[in-house]
Motif scaffolding. Structure first.
Motif, PDB file in Angstrom:
ATOM      1  N   GLY A 150       0.836  -1.195   0.000  1.00  0.00           N
ATOM      2  CA  GLY A 150       0.000   0.000   0.000  1.00  0.00           C
ATOM      3  C   GLY A 150       0.869   1.241   0.000  1.00  0.00           C
ATOM      4  N   SER A 151       0.435   2.282  -0.727  1.00  0.00           N
ATOM      5  CA  SER A 151       1.193   3.535  -0.791  1.00  0.00           C
ATOM      6  C   SER A 151       0.380   4.582  -1.536  1.00  0.00           C
ATOM      7  CB  SER A 151       2.518   3.304  -1.534  1.00  0.00           C
ATOM      8  OG  SER A 151       3.295   4.474  -1.534  1.00  0.00           O
ATOM      9  N   VAL A 152       0.670   5.876  -1.333  1.00  0.00           N
ATOM     10  CA  VAL A 152       0.060   6.889  -2.197  1.00  0.00           C
ATOM     11  C   VAL A 152       0.866   7.057  -3.475  1.00  0.00           C
ATOM     12  CG1 VAL A 152      -1.260   8.348  -0.634  1.00  0.00           C
ATOM     13  CG2 VAL A 152       1.193   8.710  -0.844  1.00  0.00           C
ATOM     14  N   GLY A 162       4.286   3.528  -7.672  1.00  0.00           N
ATOM     15  CA  GLY A 162       5.119   2.329  -7.705  1.00  0.00           C
ATOM     16  C   GLY A 162       4.687   1.332  -6.659  1.00  0.00           C
ATOM     17  N   MET A 163       4.845   1.705  -5.404  1.00  0.00           N
ATOM     18  CA  MET A 163       4.496   0.789  -4.321  1.00  0.00           C
ATOM     19  C   MET A 163       2.989   0.586  -4.203  1.00  0.00           C
ATOM     20  SD  MET A 163       6.842  -0.601  -2.031  1.00  0.00           S
ATOM     21  CE  MET A 163       7.033  -1.628  -3.447  1.00  0.00           C
ATOM     22  N   GLY A 164       2.215   1.595  -4.561  1.00  0.00           N
ATOM     23  CA  GLY A 164       0.762   1.510  -4.419  1.00  0.00           C
ATOM     24  C   GLY A 164       0.160   0.446  -5.318  1.00  0.00           C
ATOM     25  N   GLY A 184       8.424   3.058   5.147  1.00  0.00           N
ATOM     26  CA  GLY A 184       8.366   1.595   5.068  1.00  0.00           C
ATOM     27  C   GLY A 184       6.914   1.246   4.777  1.00  0.00           C
ATOM     28  N   ASN A 185       6.627   0.774   3.578  1.00  0.00           N
ATOM     29  CA  ASN A 185       5.229   0.618   3.157  1.00  0.00           C
ATOM     30  C   ASN A 185       4.555  -0.584   3.809  1.00  0.00           C
ATOM     31  OD1 ASN A 185       6.866   1.882   0.787  1.00  0.00           O
ATOM     32  ND2 ASN A 185       4.748   2.557   0.541  1.00  0.00           N
ATOM     33  N   ILE A 186       3.287  -0.380   4.137  1.00  0.00           N
ATOM     34  CA  ILE A 186       2.498  -1.469   4.701  1.00  0.00           C
ATOM     35  C   ILE A 186       2.321  -2.546   3.623  1.00  0.00           C
ATOM     36  CG2 ILE A 186       0.289  -0.420   4.013  1.00  0.00           C
ATOM     37  CD1 ILE A 186      -0.886  -1.546   6.613  1.00  0.00           C
ATOM     38  N   HIS A 187       2.373  -3.787   4.042  1.00  0.00           N
ATOM     39  CA  HIS A 187       2.228  -4.864   3.065  1.00  0.00           C
ATOM     40  C   HIS A 187       1.859  -6.174   3.752  1.00  0.00           C
ATOM     41  CE1 HIS A 187       6.389  -5.077   4.443  1.00  0.00           C
ATOM     42  NE2 HIS A 187       6.374  -6.347   4.125  1.00  0.00           N
TER      43      HIS A 187
END
Ligand SMILES: *[C@@H]1O[C@H](CO)[C@@H](O)[C@H](O)[C@H]1NC(C)=O
Ligand SMILES: [Cu+2]
Length: 555
Positions: free
Chosen positions: A359-361, A364-366, A503-506
């Motif tokens: 998850g991300s705004v 890439g990561m989103g 650090g992105n939630i995942h």
């Protein structure tokens, strides 16, 4: 007489020096006997028929490659730099024979099933991915296209993973069409120059609709642990065409703001209508170098009477256990025909998939859902370090693979097998009522391990065989977290782990295949686990504690 004595003494001295030298040389070549030879013979016998599960040997890979190259109508290239519009021999792997044929061979002494390879070719010239079965090994004489039979559909070329050949072209494009025109922006914003490079880390899936091939590429400072060194810069590359001159940069993200083209970003930057980042010094906080010296050497595993297990070819014997093993380039490690007290309890236990969803705004990561088998899990099983990745005295096994290469490669010591004392008795009782007695049993288990470093993550895979008859499939994740540059709204999707680093939630999902053959087996299988990347930069003990707790809950 005197001179004769002198001669005799002289000869004796010379002889003793030579003998000493010979003994020193002879003994120093030997490895310690206590860890290499068993005092007692193993209980069972190695099963030669287990070879049906064995991975292809280096010769077999070469034979299959030669056979494919002889098929002139397929017009295949094996160069690692093969272009997307050419036909590339991407993968050769064992085609595991059908279970019914294997069982007829193992149990009813039927003939050995035909030994075959799966071959995947990216047909850049026609736009399709094809899977062939090539056999019989060792001297292949025929091949058949099994794509329609195995996948019930045609596989478009756009669905293929990115090969080294395509990466070469992608990096060239980034250099010429992104870094070069934006050199001043990247230097002022991130301190990037000839010495300070930005590395690309791509996200997945490559698009949101079937048939697309668009990848968000995030840029990271080229330092140790680049995965936690994000620059605030990402680009969306459309690389669908097999002709790289048709590729385009469709969008860019700079410090949380979107631009439709490189020129649009340049214009806005020059006009001062973008919120500029100013380069801060590059800090080496992601290094793996220990921060302090260890106090002294820790405890070691010792088997005074040698190992109680035996590894021969792809077959393992351990106390009441026996099993065959292999390592698929795509899915990872696997064991077959697992027997306890001569009874088959598992036909197959194998790693199938490791997925992580982020998850991300930031895009890439989103967008990211890594399906690691699409890149290859077993493909990244590299050499295990003695005394760190596995105990010193473990048995180490080499593996051979053919995936996105020009010829099969050897991966030294990439599987380890060892018996581990569990540090707790299997059972015990101390009687202090009426009578006094004690009975206890030492507990130990056999560990079969590979570690696959897939990008930022290192997955440590264990199959553990307990003396109680239980088998455990276990995975620990370590390595680096995936991160993104901190922008407005980021903190809803994780925690800050360094200056401007989120650090992105995942969530991790891990899939195993378990083909159980009896009802009496207690099998512990993790099918999924999740965690949030919290207040740490390197995944270390804290992370493992989280995983271990979850494992316990699932048990
Ligand atoms: C075979 O592929 C090469 C490119 O790798 C191409 O130049 C050549 O024309 C092809 N030959 C045939 C017969 O299709
Ligand atoms: Cu994680």
């Amino acid at each position: 007489m005197n001179s004769l004595l002198k001669w005799a003494v002289g000869l004796l001295v010379l002889f003793s020096v030579l003998l000493n030298l010979a003994l020193i040389v002879g003994y120093s070549r030997r490895t310690p006997t206590c860890a290499t030879r068993s005092v007692h013979a193993p209980k069972g016998k190695h099963e030669a028929r287990s070879r049906v599960f064995a991975d292809l040997s280096r010769d077999e890979y070469a034979q299959v490659q030669d056979y494919m190259l002889r098929q002139k109508e397929l017009n295949i290239s094996t160069r690692q730099s093969t272009r997307p519009d050419e036909n590339f021999l991407f993968l050769i792997d064992l085609r595991v024979p059908a279970k019914s044929e294997v069982l007829a061979h193992l149990d009813a002494h039927g003939p050995a099933p035909r030994r075959e390879a799966t071959v995947v070719v990216f047909h850049g010239s026609t736009g399709f991915i094809k899977e062939y079965v090539v056999g019989p090994l060792p001297k292949p004489s025929d091949h058949r296209d099994v794509t329609a039979q195995d996948y019930k559909a045609e596989l478009p070329l756009s669905a293929r993973p990115v090969t080294i050949g395509e990466y070469i072209l992608i990096f060239k494009l980034l250099e010429q069409r992104v870094f070069l025109p934006l050199a001043k922006v990247l230097h002022e914003s991130f301190g990037a120059d000839h010495k300070h490079r930005l590395n690309a880390f791509e996200q997945m899936p490559r698009g949101v609709r079937s048939g697309e091939r668009k990848t968000w590429i995030s840029f990271f400072r080229d330092q140790s642990g680049m995965y936690i060194q994000p620059a605030g810069f990402e680009v969306l590359l459309n690389h669908l065409s097999t002709d790289p001159s048709q590729w385009s940069v469709e969008r860019l993200l700079y410090n949380g703001q979107y631009f439709e083209s490189v020129n649009a970003l340049l214009d806005a930057y020059r006009a001062g209508s973008v919120q500029k980042l100013s380069a801060s010094p590059w800090e080496d906080y992601g290094s793996l170098k220990p921060r302090s010296r260890p106090l002294q050497v820790g405890p070691q595993l010792v088997s005074p009477e040698g190992p109680r297990y035996s590894v021969s070819h792809n077959h393992v014997l351990y106390m009441d256990w026996s099993f065959a093993f292999g390592l698929s380039s795509l899915t990872g490690m696997r064991v077959f025909d697992v027997r306890f007290k001569d009874e088959r309890v598992l036909y197959e236990l194998s790693v199938q998939e490791a997925m992580s969803v982020y998850g991300s705004v930031t895009p890439g990561m989103g967008m990211t859902k890594f399906l690691d088998s699409s890149i290859g899990i077993g493909r990244f099983a590299h050499e295990l370090v003695r005394g760190v990745d596995c105990p010193y005295e473990a048995t180490y096994v080499d593996t051979y693979r053919y995936i996105d290469v020009a010829e099969a490669g050897r991966y030294r010591n990439s599987i380890c097998v060892f018996e581990l004392s569990l540090g707790q008795p299997l059972r015990r009782h101390f009687a202090d009522f009426f009578s006094h007695s004690y009975g206890g049993m030492v507990n130990s288990a056999l560990v079969f391990r590979t570690i696959t470093a897939i990008g930022n993550y290192d997955y440590m895979w264990d199959f553990i065989f307990y003396q109680s008859g239980a088998v455990e499939a276990k995975v620990h994740a370590t390595g680096y977290i995936s991160s993104s540059f901190l922008v407005a709204g980021s903190l809803k999707h994780g925690h800050q782990v360094a200056h401007n680093v989120l650090g992105n939630i995942h969530t991790h999902f891990i899939n195993f295949k378990v083909d159980l053959d009896v009802a009496a087996l207690r099998l512990i299988c993790l099918s999924s686990m999740s965690h949030m990347s919290q207040l740490y930069v390197l995944q270390s003990e804290l992370y493992q504690t989280v995983v271990v707790k979850r494992e316990q809950r699932l048990q």
